[in-house]
Design an enzyme around this catalytic site. Structure first.
Site, PDB file in Angstrom:
ATOM      1  N   LEU A  32      35.759  78.868  23.198  1.00  0.00           N
ATOM      2  CA  LEU A  32      36.901  79.543  22.985  1.00  0.00           C
ATOM      3  C   LEU A  32      36.932  80.855  22.901  1.00  0.00           C
ATOM      4  CD1 LEU A  32      40.160  78.279  21.176  1.00  0.00           C
ATOM      5  CD2 LEU A  32      39.323  80.295  20.619  1.00  0.00           C
ATOM      6  N   LEU A  33      37.725  81.497  23.787  1.00  0.00           N
ATOM      7  CA  LEU A  33      37.998  82.913  23.767  1.00  0.00           C
ATOM      8  C   LEU A  33      39.550  83.050  23.122  1.00  0.00           C
ATOM      9  CD1 LEU A  33      37.364  85.760  26.241  1.00  0.00           C
ATOM     10  CD2 LEU A  33      39.791  85.283  25.681  1.00  0.00           C
TER      11      LEU A  33
ATOM     12  N   GLN B 240      37.616  87.820  19.977  1.00  0.00           N
ATOM     13  CA  GLN B 240      37.307  86.622  19.342  1.00  0.00           C
ATOM     14  C   GLN B 240      36.602  85.268  20.021  1.00  0.00           C
ATOM     15  OE1 GLN B 240      38.918  85.859  15.523  1.00  0.00           O
ATOM     16  NE2 GLN B 240      37.803  87.855  16.128  1.00  0.00           N
TER      17      GLN B 240
ATOM     18  N   ARG C 281      45.878  90.549   7.913  1.00  0.00           N
ATOM     19  CA  ARG C 281      44.625  90.615   8.708  1.00  0.00           C
ATOM     20  C   ARG C 281      45.084  91.407  10.228  1.00  0.00           C
ATOM     21  NH1 ARG C 281      46.689  85.244   8.718  1.00  0.00           N
ATOM     22  NH2 ARG C 281      47.991  84.794  10.558  1.00  0.00           N
ATOM     23  N   ASP C 282      43.970  91.723  10.858  1.00  0.00           N
ATOM     24  CA  ASP C 282      44.076  92.292  12.327  1.00  0.00           C
ATOM     25  C   ASP C 282      44.103  93.977  12.002  1.00  0.00           C
ATOM     26  OD1 ASP C 282      44.128  89.519  12.929  1.00  0.00           O
ATOM     27  OD2 ASP C 282      46.258  89.892  13.384  1.00  0.00           O
TER      28      ASP C 282
ATOM     29  N   ASP D 104      41.974  86.690  20.885  1.00  0.00           N
ATOM     30  CA  ASP D 104      42.208  87.822  20.764  1.00  0.00           C
ATOM     31  C   ASP D 104      41.313  88.883  21.418  1.00  0.00           C
ATOM     32  OD1 ASP D 104      44.087  86.493  19.276  1.00  0.00           O
ATOM     33  OD2 ASP D 104      43.976  87.804  17.544  1.00  0.00           O
TER      34      ASP D 104
ATOM     35  N   TYR E 298      37.512  87.666  11.925  1.00  0.00           N
ATOM     36  CA  TYR E 298      38.651  87.782  12.583  1.00  0.00           C
ATOM     37  C   TYR E 298      39.140  89.056  13.260  1.00  0.00           C
ATOM     38  CZ  TYR E 298      40.340  83.045  11.023  1.00  0.00           C
ATOM     39  OH  TYR E 298      40.476  81.647  10.954  1.00  0.00           O
ATOM     40  N   SER E 299      40.146  89.166  13.740  1.00  0.00           N
ATOM     41  CA  SER E 299      40.638  90.284  14.788  1.00  0.00           C
ATOM     42  C   SER E 299      40.486  91.698  14.087  1.00  0.00           C
ATOM     43  CB  SER E 299      41.627  89.932  15.148  1.00  0.00           C
ATOM     44  OG  SER E 299      41.563  89.245  16.496  1.00  0.00           O
TER      45      SER E 299
END
Length: 482
Positions: free
Chosen positions: A39-40, A58, A160-161, A42, A101-102
């Site tokens: 899986l791909l 990701q 996050r991000d 962000d 994470y992103s």
């Protein structure tokens, strides 16, 4: 073997073991970025460094579901031809054990400083979150420095991000967040050295922001200047559908305003969706050496029937959009395919001057699975105009109602579903079709529709129809595979 080495080895083995079944998928795309397996989601760390564009992403290599994400990595010198690089980050350390994470990247002292969220969960599912730093001289190998920001007061661990930029000698970070009152927000942090960060509060959303209650979480914020205005892009979660708006499970869009770095304040207007299609989320931008603001987005939406995509049977899931340039036109963000995309054109164009009168037509040479279609000088009267792409989807413009519609055959139950927008006048369409995706740019990027589609495999037809009178010029190119 270290934990990092172990994870890399397992990921590369998963790529090797599944290469044949992945490559055999007839819905595999020709010129979009996809995962080699798994899986791909962000786009992360999008940056141009020493003449090379880096797009991290990701990646879950072990399954087509979400989990402890890696940072996969593509690089390119021209934004057209991409190389799949070595894994950039693995979730190998205590502060990221449930996922790298992103995040984003910035150049400093000739190096790439990548900021990302380290995700940690205990056995009961309780979450901890850390904003982490990793540094690279070449964009390939990273030296992890660990957490540089821990959770500020007033927020849940849904924090996050990080997106980082430099402005007037100071570094700023925006982070997608949720307040303790469960309101989506964008938090602002400030630093003089990229390692020590001060919390400056909330600049959008929150418990008493201009947007009011606007969902329970904001993801993937990105603040940048465009033609004298400051644009904040983010992806709110928890909005209720409103007419033609907010039809997907989660949204992606922007507000326009002015950012005061000294005061740490952002005065902004109302929210506008960036894309009207079924599959567009978590966009991220960068500024390149030509002064262009470039954007990539994930061509999907979280929690939106992800496990029903037919590519699951071939051990892979999702892709990126094509790269786009952003422009601000009359107070609205327009998205345009990059000029570099023309390098994908394969052979001469097929051209027609078309006129339809209550009829449907196909034009010789205007068909295929991987192509660019440009429709110009559109004039429609006495009814609607539509274009059908096999049985995968069709677009319809109704000038009397001033509505543009994208319909597709659902990959969940086969029923027809639609997304729409208001459009006073249709002047032109630029459409990128690629096996199982479509990206539509209306009136030089005034509105965009991005979607995954799954037409019958043996049908490459394109049919033009008008219920009244329609005239337009067609220009079609086949596009090369990457």
């Amino acid at each position: 073997m270290t934990r990092d080495q172990e994870l890399r080895s397992k990921a590369y083995e998963a790529v090797k073991e599944n290469r044949t079944i992945v490559d055999q998928d007839p819905y595999r795309l020709k010129y979009h970025l996809m995962p080699p397996v798994g899986l791909l989601n962000d786009p992360n760390g999008f940056i141009e460094h020493n003449g090379v564009y880096h797009l991290y992403y990701q990646w879950m290599p072990f399954k087509t579901g979400h989990g402890a994400k890696f940072w996969g990595h593509y690089s390119s010198e021209d934004l057209v031809n991409w190389k799949h690089e070595e894994i950039a980050l693995t979730p190998s350390e205590w502060y990221e054990k449930n996922g790298c994470y992103s995040g984003s990247a910035i150049e400093h002292d000739g190096k790439i400083y990548a900021f990302y969220t380290g995700n940690v969960k205990d056995e009961e599912g309780n979450r901890e979150t850390y904003q982490c730093l990793a540094i690279s001289g070449d964009g390939i190998e990273f030296d992890k420095k660990g957490p540089v920001v821990e959770l500020p007061d007033g927020f849940t661990p849904h924090f996050r991000d990080p997106k980082v930029w430099e402005q007037d000698g100071t570094y700023f970070m925006v982070v997608g967040a949720q307040t303790e009152n469960l309101n989506g927000s964008v938090a602002l942090l400030k630093s003089e050295d990229l390692e020590n960060w001060n919390n400056e509060g909330i600049i959008a959303g929150g418990d008493d922001g201009k947007l009011g209650y606007f969902g329970y979480m904001f993801e993937c914020p990105d603040l940048f200047s465009l033609d004298g205005k400051d644009i904040l892009v983010f992806s709110p979660q928890g909005l209720e559908p409103k007419g033609m708006e907010y039809q997907n499970v989660y949204q992606a869009g922007y507000v326009i305003g002015q950012f005061d770095g000294e005061k740490g304040e952002y005065d902004h207007g109302s929210f506008e969706e960036l894309d009207r299609g079924f599959d567009f989320y978590a966009p991220q931008t960068t500024l390149d050496h030509k002064g262009r603001r470039l954007l990539y987005a994930w061509m999907s939406v979280p929690d939106q029937d992800e496990q029903d995509h037919p590519t699951i049977d071939h051990k892979w899931l999702h892709c990126m959009t094509i790269p786009r340039e952003l422009k601000l036109v009359d107070g609205k963000v327009h998205q345009l395919p990059l000029e570099e995309q023309k390098q994908l054109r394969d052979g001469e164009a097929v051209e027609y001057s078309a006129e339809l009168q209550k009829e449907s037509r196909q034009y010789e040479g205007v068909e295929g699975k991987a192509l660019e279609l440009e429709i110009k000088d559109v004039a429609v009267s006495g009814g609607w105009l539509d274009i059908s792409f096999a049985d995968g989807c069709r677009v319809v413009y109704n000038p009397e109602q001033e509505i543009f519609t994208l319909e597709r055959k659902s990959y969940v139950d086969g029923l027809i579903e639609k997304r729409q927008c208001r459009l006073k006048e249709l002047k032109s369409m630029r459409i990128f079709l690629d096996t199982s995706s479509i990206e539509i740019f209306l009136n030089d990027g005034e509105e965009c529709f991005t979607s995954r589609i799954y037409p019958s495999l043996n049908d490459e037809s394109i049919t033009f129809s008008a219920s009244g009178h329609g005239s337009f010029n067609i220009c079609k190119w086949n596009l090369k595979s990457l």
